[in-house]
Design a protein around this motif. Sequence first.
Motif, PDB file in Angstrom:
ATOM      1  N   TRP A   1      -8.334  54.901  32.071  1.00  0.00           N
ATOM      2  CA  TRP A   1      -9.541  55.495  32.664  1.00  0.00           C
ATOM      3  C   TRP A   1      -9.386  57.002  32.758  1.00  0.00           C
ATOM      4  O   TRP A   1     -10.287  57.758  32.426  1.00  0.00           O
ATOM      5  N   VAL A   2      -8.225  57.444  33.255  1.00  0.00           N
ATOM      6  CA  VAL A   2      -7.979  58.872  33.438  1.00  0.00           C
ATOM      7  C   VAL A   2      -7.928  59.569  32.086  1.00  0.00           C
ATOM      8  O   VAL A   2      -8.499  60.648  31.903  1.00  0.00           O
ATOM      9  N   GLU A   3      -7.250  58.971  31.124  1.00  0.00           N
ATOM     10  CA  GLU A   3      -7.136  59.570  29.796  1.00  0.00           C
ATOM     11  C   GLU A   3      -8.504  59.746  29.151  1.00  0.00           C
ATOM     12  O   GLU A   3      -8.824  60.818  28.616  1.00  0.00           O
ATOM     13  N   ALA A   4      -9.329  58.695  29.212  1.00  0.00           N
ATOM     14  CA  ALA A   4     -10.666  58.772  28.621  1.00  0.00           C
ATOM     15  C   ALA A   4     -11.529  59.783  29.356  1.00  0.00           C
ATOM     16  O   ALA A   4     -12.269  60.567  28.740  1.00  0.00           O
ATOM     17  N   ASN A   5     -11.436  59.796  30.676  1.00  0.00           N
ATOM     18  CA  ASN A   5     -12.248  60.711  31.466  1.00  0.00           C
ATOM     19  C   ASN A   5     -11.864  62.159  31.189  1.00  0.00           C
ATOM     20  O   ASN A   5     -12.732  63.018  31.024  1.00  0.00           O
ATOM     21  N   ASN A   6     -10.561  62.443  31.111  1.00  0.00           N
ATOM     22  CA  ASN A   6     -10.110  63.810  30.873  1.00  0.00           C
ATOM     23  C   ASN A   6     -10.530  64.315  29.496  1.00  0.00           C
ATOM     24  O   ASN A   6     -10.963  65.460  29.346  1.00  0.00           O
ATOM     25  N   ALA A   7     -10.411  63.472  28.481  1.00  0.00           N
ATOM     26  CA  ALA A   7     -10.783  63.877  27.124  1.00  0.00           C
ATOM     27  C   ALA A   7     -12.267  64.211  27.051  1.00  0.00           C
ATOM     28  O   ALA A   7     -12.671  65.228  26.468  1.00  0.00           O
ATOM     29  N   LEU A   8     -13.095  63.368  27.663  1.00  0.00           N
ATOM     30  CA  LEU A   8     -14.531  63.623  27.649  1.00  0.00           C
ATOM     31  C   LEU A   8     -14.893  64.832  28.507  1.00  0.00           C
ATOM     32  O   LEU A   8     -15.791  65.601  28.166  1.00  0.00           O
ATOM     33  N   THR A   9     -14.184  64.999  29.621  1.00  0.00           N
ATOM     34  CA  THR A   9     -14.474  66.124  30.514  1.00  0.00           C
ATOM     35  C   THR A   9     -14.260  67.453  29.817  1.00  0.00           C
ATOM     36  O   THR A   9     -15.037  68.392  29.990  1.00  0.00           O
ATOM     37  N   ILE A  10     -13.199  67.554  29.020  1.00  0.00           N
ATOM     38  CA  ILE A  10     -12.929  68.793  28.287  1.00  0.00           C
ATOM     39  C   ILE A  10     -14.103  69.132  27.371  1.00  0.00           C
ATOM     40  O   ILE A  10     -14.585  70.272  27.327  1.00  0.00           O
ATOM     41  N   ALA A  11     -14.590  68.134  26.645  1.00  0.00           N
ATOM     42  CA  ALA A  11     -15.716  68.372  25.740  1.00  0.00           C
ATOM     43  C   ALA A  11     -16.980  68.737  26.508  1.00  0.00           C
ATOM     44  O   ALA A  11     -17.719  69.644  26.115  1.00  0.00           O
ATOM     45  N   ILE A  12     -17.220  68.039  27.614  1.00  0.00           N
ATOM     46  CA  ILE A  12     -18.430  68.291  28.404  1.00  0.00           C
ATOM     47  C   ILE A  12     -18.372  69.657  29.071  1.00  0.00           C
ATOM     48  O   ILE A  12     -19.377  70.365  29.159  1.00  0.00           O
ATOM     49  N   THR A  13     -17.193  70.058  29.537  1.00  0.00           N
ATOM     50  CA  THR A  13     -17.043  71.373  30.167  1.00  0.00           C
ATOM     51  C   THR A  13     -17.369  72.487  29.184  1.00  0.00           C
ATOM     52  O   THR A  13     -17.907  73.533  29.561  1.00  0.00           O
ATOM     53  N   GLN A  14     -17.071  72.270  27.915  1.00  0.00           N
ATOM     54  CA  GLN A  14     -17.410  73.264  26.897  1.00  0.00           C
ATOM     55  C   GLN A  14     -18.918  73.385  26.726  1.00  0.00           C
ATOM     56  O   GLN A  14     -19.431  74.444  26.355  1.00  0.00           O
ATOM     57  N   GLU A  15     -19.632  72.292  27.003  1.00  0.00           N
ATOM     58  CA  GLU A  15     -21.095  72.323  26.954  1.00  0.00           C
ATOM     59  C   GLU A  15     -21.660  73.031  28.184  1.00  0.00           C
ATOM     60  O   GLU A  15     -22.785  73.526  28.163  1.00  0.00           O
ATOM     61  N   LEU A  16     -20.888  73.035  29.279  1.00  0.00           N
ATOM     62  CA  LEU A  16     -21.329  73.614  30.550  1.00  0.00           C
ATOM     63  C   LEU A  16     -20.335  74.706  30.950  1.00  0.00           C
ATOM     64  O   LEU A  16     -19.561  74.541  31.875  1.00  0.00           O
TER      65      LEU A  16
END
Length: 200
Positions: free
Chosen positions: A25-40
Amino acid sequence: MSWRFVPAEGLYPDELRYGQFRPEWVEANNALTIAITQELPRVDLVTGIAWGAPYPRAIAWATKFGAALVLVAPDGTPLDHEQRRELRLLIRNALATPGMSDKPFPAAIQAFGYSERQAKTIAVTEESLANCYGSLCGAIDVGMKVKRWLVSNDPGICLGCTANHAQSWVPIDQPFASGAMVPADHVGCRCDAVHGLKPR
């Protein structure tokens, strides 16, 4: 009317639990968060976020796990894979849009075909799950070791949430007394959690 008194109407299991903690859960969340943070780019994950701004970790959770516990489609039949994918995308996009967590979010879900009451139930429940699981993943990622359940200010707090709060601090990778890893423990739960390095 408090969110907690909106009937579930069979939309979710009685208890909203994903089971025991899973590191992926943490691994998937962190990977997606990095991409989303680049959008925001204006979001600061260290110092916090501005009121009303999208929360990347919640968006990441909804992207991967949104609507995972929704049981039925608008017509009352079991929610199929394609419907779940579409509802998950709707939830993800709502959380990623500033100001969508109030009236526009339930309205968007209602447009999916659910009744107004059902749409409100789904909106508050999915937002709570995404925010709380996103926060848990973030806390684990930065090395937090314990967590504490904070009951909401809603009237009539349920016995499960009361018991979770009474525990005070518990290890971050263990469930609370009710069996929930994080709020929400039930449909419409508006409780929250706080994380720390050690009990305070």
